[in-house]
Motif scaffolding. Structure first.
Motif, PDB file in Angstrom:
ATOM      1  N   UNK A  18       0.737  -1.166   0.120  1.00 50.13           N
ATOM      2  CA  UNK A  18       0.192   0.204  -0.078  1.00 50.13           C
ATOM      3  C   UNK A  18       0.698   1.381   0.189  1.00 50.13           C
ATOM      4  N   UNK A  19       2.226   1.067   0.183  1.00 48.34           N
ATOM      5  CA  UNK A  19       2.832   2.273   0.111  1.00 48.34           C
ATOM      6  C   UNK A  19       2.861   3.163  -0.698  1.00 48.34           C
ATOM      7  N   UNK A  20       2.923   2.767  -2.047  1.00 52.13           N
ATOM      8  CA  UNK A  20       2.701   3.805  -3.217  1.00 52.13           C
ATOM      9  C   UNK A  20       1.378   4.149  -3.186  1.00 52.13           C
ATOM     10  N   UNK A  21       0.317   3.647  -2.804  1.00 50.45           N
ATOM     11  CA  UNK A  21      -0.897   4.284  -2.624  1.00 50.45           C
ATOM     12  C   UNK A  21      -0.999   5.351  -1.668  1.00 50.45           C
ATOM     13  N   UNK A  22      -0.509   5.129  -0.465  1.00 51.85           N
ATOM     14  CA  UNK A  22      -0.286   6.067   0.377  1.00 51.85           C
ATOM     15  C   UNK A  22       0.248   7.458  -0.236  1.00 51.85           C
ATOM     16  N   UNK A  23       1.194   7.248  -0.846  1.00 55.30           N
ATOM     17  CA  UNK A  23       2.074   8.450  -1.276  1.00 55.30           C
ATOM     18  C   UNK A  23       1.494   9.032  -2.626  1.00 55.30           C
ATOM     19  N   UNK A  24       0.379   8.705  -3.012  1.00 54.49           N
ATOM     20  CA  UNK A  24      -0.487   9.316  -4.169  1.00 54.49           C
ATOM     21  C   UNK A  24      -0.708  10.818  -3.792  1.00 54.49           C
ATOM     22  N   UNK A  25      -0.732  11.664  -4.680  1.00 54.29           N
ATOM     23  CA  UNK A  25      -0.667  13.170  -4.398  1.00 54.29           C
ATOM     24  C   UNK A  25      -2.070  13.512  -3.678  1.00 54.29           C
ATOM     25  N   UNK A  26      -3.297  13.261  -4.521  1.00 50.72           N
ATOM     26  CA  UNK A  26      -4.392  13.646  -4.048  1.00 50.72           C
ATOM     27  C   UNK A  26      -5.410  12.643  -3.319  1.00 50.72           C
ATOM     28  N   UNK A  27      -6.043  13.172  -2.447  1.00 48.60           N
ATOM     29  CA  UNK A  27      -7.268  11.977  -1.838  1.00 48.60           C
ATOM     30  C   UNK A  27      -8.069  11.332  -2.714  1.00 48.60           C
ATOM     31  N   UNK A  28      -8.466  11.943  -3.881  1.00 43.76           N
ATOM     32  CA  UNK A  28      -9.287  11.518  -4.969  1.00 43.76           C
ATOM     33  C   UNK A  28      -8.655  10.297  -5.644  1.00 43.76           C
ATOM     34  N   UNK A  48     -17.033   7.945  -2.166  1.00 42.62           N
ATOM     35  CA  UNK A  48     -16.194   9.526  -2.367  1.00 42.62           C
ATOM     36  C   UNK A  48     -16.493  10.502  -1.308  1.00 42.62           C
ATOM     37  N   UNK A  49     -17.912  10.467  -1.335  1.00 41.33           N
ATOM     38  CA  UNK A  49     -18.285  11.441  -0.079  1.00 41.33           C
ATOM     39  C   UNK A  49     -17.827  11.021   1.297  1.00 41.33           C
ATOM     40  N   UNK A  50     -18.230   9.988   1.677  1.00 40.66           N
ATOM     41  CA  UNK A  50     -18.047   9.372   3.088  1.00 40.66           C
ATOM     42  C   UNK A  50     -16.402   9.550   3.265  1.00 40.66           C
ATOM     43  N   UNK A  51     -15.536   8.797   2.566  1.00 42.92           N
ATOM     44  CA  UNK A  51     -14.113   9.011   2.800  1.00 42.92           C
ATOM     45  C   UNK A  51     -13.541  10.174   2.704  1.00 42.92           C
ATOM     46  N   UNK A  53     -14.724  13.131   3.018  1.00 43.69           N
ATOM     47  CA  UNK A  53     -14.917  14.289   4.206  1.00 43.69           C
ATOM     48  C   UNK A  53     -14.195  13.749   5.370  1.00 43.69           C
ATOM     49  N   UNK A  54     -13.880  12.408   5.290  1.00 41.01           N
ATOM     50  CA  UNK A  54     -12.965  11.827   6.582  1.00 41.01           C
ATOM     51  C   UNK A  54     -11.442  12.377   6.429  1.00 41.01           C
ATOM     52  N   UNK A  55     -11.121  12.063   4.903  1.00 40.57           N
ATOM     53  CA  UNK A  55      -9.628  12.666   4.546  1.00 40.57           C
ATOM     54  C   UNK A  55      -9.625  14.069   4.837  1.00 40.57           C
ATOM     55  N   UNK A  56     -10.487  14.840   4.255  1.00 37.23           N
ATOM     56  CA  UNK A  56     -10.577  16.358   4.452  1.00 37.23           C
ATOM     57  C   UNK A  56     -10.473  16.664   5.975  1.00 37.23           C
ATOM     58  N   UNK A  62      -4.010   5.483   6.108  1.00 36.80           N
ATOM     59  CA  UNK A  62      -3.721   4.170   6.921  1.00 36.80           C
ATOM     60  C   UNK A  62      -4.930   3.814   7.413  1.00 36.80           C
ATOM     61  N   UNK A  63      -5.852   4.630   8.233  1.00 31.81           N
ATOM     62  CA  UNK A  63      -7.208   4.463   8.862  1.00 31.81           C
ATOM     63  C   UNK A  63      -8.140   3.909   7.897  1.00 31.81           C
ATOM     64  N   UNK A  64      -8.389   4.701   6.940  1.00 29.00           N
ATOM     65  CA  UNK A  64      -9.259   4.206   5.755  1.00 29.00           C
ATOM     66  C   UNK A  64      -8.942   2.978   5.151  1.00 29.00           C
ATOM     67  N   UNK A  65      -7.618   2.479   4.907  1.00 30.38           N
ATOM     68  CA  UNK A  65      -7.325   1.144   4.615  1.00 30.38           C
ATOM     69  C   UNK A  65      -7.667   0.150   5.512  1.00 30.38           C
ATOM     70  N   UNK A  66      -7.500   0.336   6.883  1.00 34.37           N
ATOM     71  CA  UNK A  66      -7.600  -0.503   7.916  1.00 34.37           C
ATOM     72  C   UNK A  66      -9.477  -0.623   8.095  1.00 34.37           C
TER      73      UNK A  66
END
Length: 79
Positions: A18-28, A48-51, A53-56, A62-66
């Motif tokens: 997941x390392x490369x995914x964690x490093x993606x520039x945008x939350x989208x 898209x809406x739920x997560x 907002x949480x990321x914002x 890592x919490x989203x992945x979990x």
């Protein structure tokens, strides 16, 4: 065959890098990629809406992945 067993799929999914995914520039980009990788489907509007907002709001990726790893949909995707 061992490679098609649920146990094998579970172990393999836990080893997905997941390392490369964690490093993606945008939350989208992150959400699109993680849904495809973990749930084998595109990101839907609810996710898209739920997560999004949480990321914002400061939730770590890592919490989203979990949370997705503990979801019923993820467990079903492994079968």
């Amino acid at each position: 065959m061992v490679r098609t067993s649920p146990e094998y799929k579970r172990i393999q999914s836990e080893n997905i890098g997941y390392k490369e995914l964690l490093e993606l520039e945008s939350d989208s980009e992150f959400l699109n990629a993680i849904y495809q990788r973990m749930l084998n489907r595109p990101l839907d509007e609810h996710g898209r809406f739920h997560y999004g907002l949480r990321l914002q709001g400061g939730t770590l990726r890592e919490v989203i992945i979990s949370e997705l790893k503990n979801s019923e949909e993820y467990k079903q995707a492994l079968l």
